[in-house]
Write a protein that holds these residues in place. Sequence first.
Motif, PDB file in Angstrom:
ATOM      1  N   ARG A  35      46.372  25.634   3.578  1.00 38.94           N
ATOM      2  CA  ARG A  35      46.407  25.543   2.123  1.00 38.94           C
ATOM      3  C   ARG A  35      45.258  24.726   1.568  1.00 38.94           C
ATOM      4  O   ARG A  35      44.748  25.019   0.478  1.00 38.94           O
ATOM      5  N   THR A  36      44.842  23.713   2.278  1.00 35.70           N
ATOM      6  CA  THR A  36      43.780  22.835   1.771  1.00 35.70           C
ATOM      7  C   THR A  36      42.398  23.189   2.322  1.00 35.70           C
ATOM      8  O   THR A  36      41.405  22.698   1.799  1.00 35.70           O
ATOM      9  N   THR A  37      42.331  24.004   3.351  1.00 34.81           N
ATOM     10  CA  THR A  37      41.029  24.402   3.900  1.00 34.81           C
ATOM     11  C   THR A  37      40.430  25.498   3.042  1.00 34.81           C
ATOM     12  O   THR A  37      41.081  26.510   2.781  1.00 34.81           O
ATOM     13  N   PRO A  38      39.196  25.345   2.583  1.00 37.55           N
ATOM     14  CA  PRO A  38      38.600  26.374   1.708  1.00 37.55           C
ATOM     15  C   PRO A  38      38.388  27.681   2.445  1.00 37.55           C
ATOM     16  O   PRO A  38      38.248  27.729   3.674  1.00 37.55           O
ATOM     17  N   ALA A  39      38.328  28.756   1.669  1.00 37.62           N
ATOM     18  CA  ALA A  39      38.194  30.092   2.253  1.00 37.62           C
ATOM     19  C   ALA A  39      36.843  30.273   2.932  1.00 37.62           C
ATOM     20  O   ALA A  39      36.744  31.024   3.913  1.00 37.62           O
ATOM     21  N   TYR A  40      35.791  29.598   2.424  1.00 40.70           N
ATOM     22  CA  TYR A  40      34.483  29.775   3.043  1.00 40.70           C
ATOM     23  C   TYR A  40      34.425  29.140   4.435  1.00 40.70           C
ATOM     24  O   TYR A  40      33.449  29.360   5.173  1.00 40.70           O
ATOM     25  N   VAL A  41      35.436  28.379   4.818  1.00 40.22           N
ATOM     26  CA  VAL A  41      35.544  27.864   6.181  1.00 40.22           C
ATOM     27  C   VAL A  41      36.507  28.716   7.011  1.00 40.22           C
ATOM     28  O   VAL A  41      36.235  29.044   8.165  1.00 40.22           O
ATOM     29  N   LEU A  42      37.626  29.088   6.415  1.00 39.82           N
ATOM     30  CA  LEU A  42      38.636  29.843   7.152  1.00 39.82           C
ATOM     31  C   LEU A  42      38.127  31.216   7.590  1.00 39.82           C
ATOM     32  O   LEU A  42      38.344  31.633   8.734  1.00 39.82           O
ATOM     33  N   VAL A  43      37.463  31.923   6.698  1.00 37.55           N
ATOM     34  CA  VAL A  43      37.049  33.292   7.015  1.00 37.55           C
ATOM     35  C   VAL A  43      36.025  33.331   8.162  1.00 37.55           C
ATOM     36  O   VAL A  43      36.199  34.083   9.134  1.00 37.55           O
ATOM     37  N   PRO A  44      34.928  32.533   8.129  1.00 35.57           N
ATOM     38  CA  PRO A  44      33.997  32.583   9.268  1.00 35.57           C
ATOM     39  C   PRO A  44      34.630  32.117  10.574  1.00 35.57           C
ATOM     40  O   PRO A  44      34.351  32.699  11.636  1.00 35.57           O
ATOM     41  N   VAL A  45      35.452  31.071  10.523  1.00 35.41           N
ATOM     42  CA  VAL A  45      36.093  30.605  11.758  1.00 35.41           C
ATOM     43  C   VAL A  45      37.057  31.653  12.290  1.00 35.41           C
ATOM     44  O   VAL A  45      37.154  31.881  13.501  1.00 35.41           O
ATOM     45  N   PHE A  46      37.783  32.321  11.387  1.00 32.82           N
ATOM     46  CA  PHE A  46      38.682  33.400  11.810  1.00 32.82           C
ATOM     47  C   PHE A  46      37.907  34.519  12.498  1.00 32.82           C
ATOM     48  O   PHE A  46      38.292  35.003  13.570  1.00 32.82           O
ATOM     49  N   LEU A  47      36.797  34.934  11.914  1.00 35.66           N
ATOM     50  CA  LEU A  47      35.995  36.001  12.519  1.00 35.66           C
ATOM     51  C   LEU A  47      35.366  35.551  13.829  1.00 35.66           C
ATOM     52  O   LEU A  47      35.225  36.351  14.768  1.00 35.66           O
ATOM     53  N   ALA A  48      34.979  34.267  13.914  1.00 35.24           N
ATOM     54  CA  ALA A  48      34.350  33.767  15.131  1.00 35.24           C
ATOM     55  C   ALA A  48      35.311  33.751  16.310  1.00 35.24           C
ATOM     56  O   ALA A  48      34.870  33.722  17.471  1.00 35.24           O
ATOM     57  N   ILE A  49      36.604  33.757  16.058  1.00 35.91           N
ATOM     58  CA  ILE A  49      37.592  33.805  17.134  1.00 35.91           C
ATOM     59  C   ILE A  49      38.138  35.216  17.324  1.00 35.91           C
ATOM     60  O   ILE A  49      38.352  35.676  18.451  1.00 35.91           O
ATOM     61  N   ALA A  50      38.372  35.926  16.229  1.00 38.06           N
ATOM     62  CA  ALA A  50      38.965  37.260  16.326  1.00 38.06           C
ATOM     63  C   ALA A  50      37.995  38.271  16.930  1.00 38.06           C
ATOM     64  O   ALA A  50      38.403  39.127  17.741  1.00 38.06           O
ATOM     65  N   LEU A  51      36.720  38.199  16.579  1.00 35.84           N
ATOM     66  CA  LEU A  51      35.752  39.158  17.126  1.00 35.84           C
ATOM     67  C   LEU A  51      35.574  38.998  18.636  1.00 35.84           C
ATOM     68  O   LEU A  51      35.593  40.004  19.365  1.00 35.84           O
TER      69      LEU A  51
END
Length: 686
Positions: A35-51
Amino acid sequence: METASPASSTAFFTLSLLAISLLVLVLLRYYLPLRTTPAYVLVPVFLAIALPASIVLLVPIDLASSAGTDTSVSRGIWLSDKVVYKSWRVTYWLTFALTWIILPYLGEYCDSGYREPKDRLLYSLRSNGRYQMLMLGSGVLGGVYIFLTNGWNFDSLKGLVMALAYAWGLVLAIYLMGHGLVAFPRSLYRYASISGRLKRLQSQAPKIKDKLTEAMDKLEQYEDMVQQLKQRKNGTVRAFQEWIDELVEMSSLPESRASVTPRTSRATVPPVVTERYLADTTRKLKRARHAKMRFSDEWDRLVVKAVRTQAILDSKASQRLEFKNSPFETPRSGFLSSVTLLTPYTRYHVHVHLIPALYYLFSFTCALASAAVVWSECVKSFDEPKLSLIGLTVIHHPSSSRGQIGFAGQAIAAAWLCYMCICAFFSLTEVKIWGNRALVKRGTYQESATWYGLQVAKLTVPLAYNFVTFIPPTIYKVTSFHKFLGILIDLTKISQGFSKYFPAFVLVPVAASAFGLYGRIRNICGFGDLLEDEEENGDGDILGTGSWREGRALIDREIHATANGNALGLSQRRGGGVGGQNEREGGRERYTDHPASSREGEASATRRQRPERRRAEEEEEEEGGFFSDFADRVRNTFDGVEFSRPKWMGGDEPSSARSGGAGGGDRGDGWRGLFGGRPDEGRVRL
C-alpha cells in the motif's frame, strides 16, 4: 493427454504465467508494504522477478518444441516456433532493459534524499555516470574487435551488446552458483542437527546484537543532527523549513527528547544549510532507519529460533513438545490460529525425528545434484556433451535416430534449472559485499528491493543458456533460444570460447567453499569476512561469528528481561522512539546523553552496554588496522614493564619513577616513537 494442436499447451502456458504472477505478488507482499510502496517501484521489481521465473518455464517448452517426441501423446507442452521465438524476444529485451537501464537508475532514484523528482533524477544520473562510463568503455573495446572481425552491421552491434551482457552475467552467476552448490546442501545438513542448530544461533547472537547496537547508535547520531537542524530552522528559507519538518517527522523523536537541546556530537551542522546537505542528511537518515529495522528484525527472529530450538531439545526428556507464545513473535490472527493439528506427542516426533530425517534426505539429494552440475560443466568444456549427467536425465532415447524430449524430460529440465538458480540466489544471502542491502519482512528498503530484483534478472538468462548447453548440440542448436541468443554469443571465436570453457571455473568457488578456503584467506589476508565460514574450530566456536557461550548469555538475558517487562534491546526498539537510549528511573523514561570530550564520553548508555570485544574491534579500525594494532601491543608491553636499574649501576628505583627526567624521558619517548607512541602522555587505549 493428446496434444495434436498447441491449444492445450497454450492454455497451460497461460495458466502457468498467471500462477507465476500470483506467486510473485505474494512474495512482494511478504517483503514490501504494497500500500505504501509506489507503483514505479512495484512494477519494475515485479517484472524483474516474474520474467526470469517465466524463463524457467520457457526453456523446457522450447526444448520440447524443437526436439519433441514423434508421438503426440508424450510430446508434452509445446508451442509453435514463431510463438516461442517471439516470447524469447519479449522476455529477453524486457529483462535486459530492467537489468542495465531501469533498475540501476531506479535504485539510486529511491535512495536519493532530494524531494523533487527532477532533483532525484539528476542525482540518479550522476550516481550511475561512472558505472555507465565503465560499461561504455568495455563496449568500445569489444566493439573494435567485433567490428573488425565481422564488419559494421546491425547484427554485429546487437551481438556486441548481448555478448557483453551475457559475459558479465555469466561470471557472476558461475561464482555464486559454485558457492551455492556446496553451501546450500551443507546448510540443509547442518540444520538437521538440533544441537548444532542451536549452537550456530547462539554463535551468531553476539555479532547480530553488536550490529543492532551500532545501528541504533548511528540512528541516534543522525537524529541529533536533525535536532540541530530544527533549532536553526527559522534561519533558512521556507522550502528548507518544510524539509526540516519532514526530517523531524521521519526521525520519530519522542516528545521528551525533542524538547531538549541536542547533545554535543562529532557531526555538526554547517553554518550554511544547503539543499545538498539536506539531501545527504535525508539519505543517511533513511539508511540508518532501515538498518535499525533490519537488525532489529534479524535479532528478534534469532531469539525466536533459539527459543524454539531449545524447546525441541528439552522435549526429549518428556517426549512432549509445546511451543509457548513468544513476545518476540507477532500474534497470529484468523481461523488457522485456533486450529491445532498436532498433539504435543506427535509434535515431538515431527520436530525431533521426521523433520531432521527429511533435511538429511534433502541435503543428500542436493549434494548429488550439485555433483551432477559440476560434472556436466566440466565435461561440456571438453567437448563431451554425451557424458553430461543433466543431458542424460533430460533427453529420452527411443528407437529414433535422435534424442527426444517429452513431458517427463521437461519436468526434469525445469527442476535442474530451478536448482541452479536456487544455488545462485542462495549465495546472495551469504556473500557480505553488498553493503547494507537486505530483505526484511514487510520493511525492505526500496533501493534494496530494486537491487535484488536486478540480480535475479541479471543471473537467470546466463544460467538458462548455460543449462541449455548441457544438451547435445544436435538438439540445443535448433532451439529458438540458441537462434535468438546463442548465435550472437558465438559470433566470434573469443566469445564462443568464453561461453564454452569459462563455466569450468565453477570448480574454484566449489573448492573454496568445500574445503574452507575462506577461513584460511581470512587468517592470512584478513579478507575472510566477505563470506562467513561456519566450520567449527578447536574451541567449539564457529569461525566468522562470536562465542556461542556469549551468545547464549545474550539470548537468556533478552528472554528474562522480556519476561520481566524490561527487555535489554526491545524497550528501546519498541518504545516511543526508534533512536536514543531509554532508562527507567522513578517510573519515567529519561535519556542519558552526557556530552564529553572523549569518544567514550560521547557514547550513549547503549554503546556502554556493548561487549568489550566489539569496542576493541572499533578502536582497532579507528587506529589504522594491523600495523597500528601491532604498535599498540608492543608499546603496551614496554609501558607495562618497570625497568629497574641494578645497584652496581648506581640506583634501584624503577625507570618509570625517573621518566620525568631528561635522560629517562628521552629514552622512553624513543621507544614509543618507534611504534607510533605519544611522547607527551604515553598512555595507550586498550
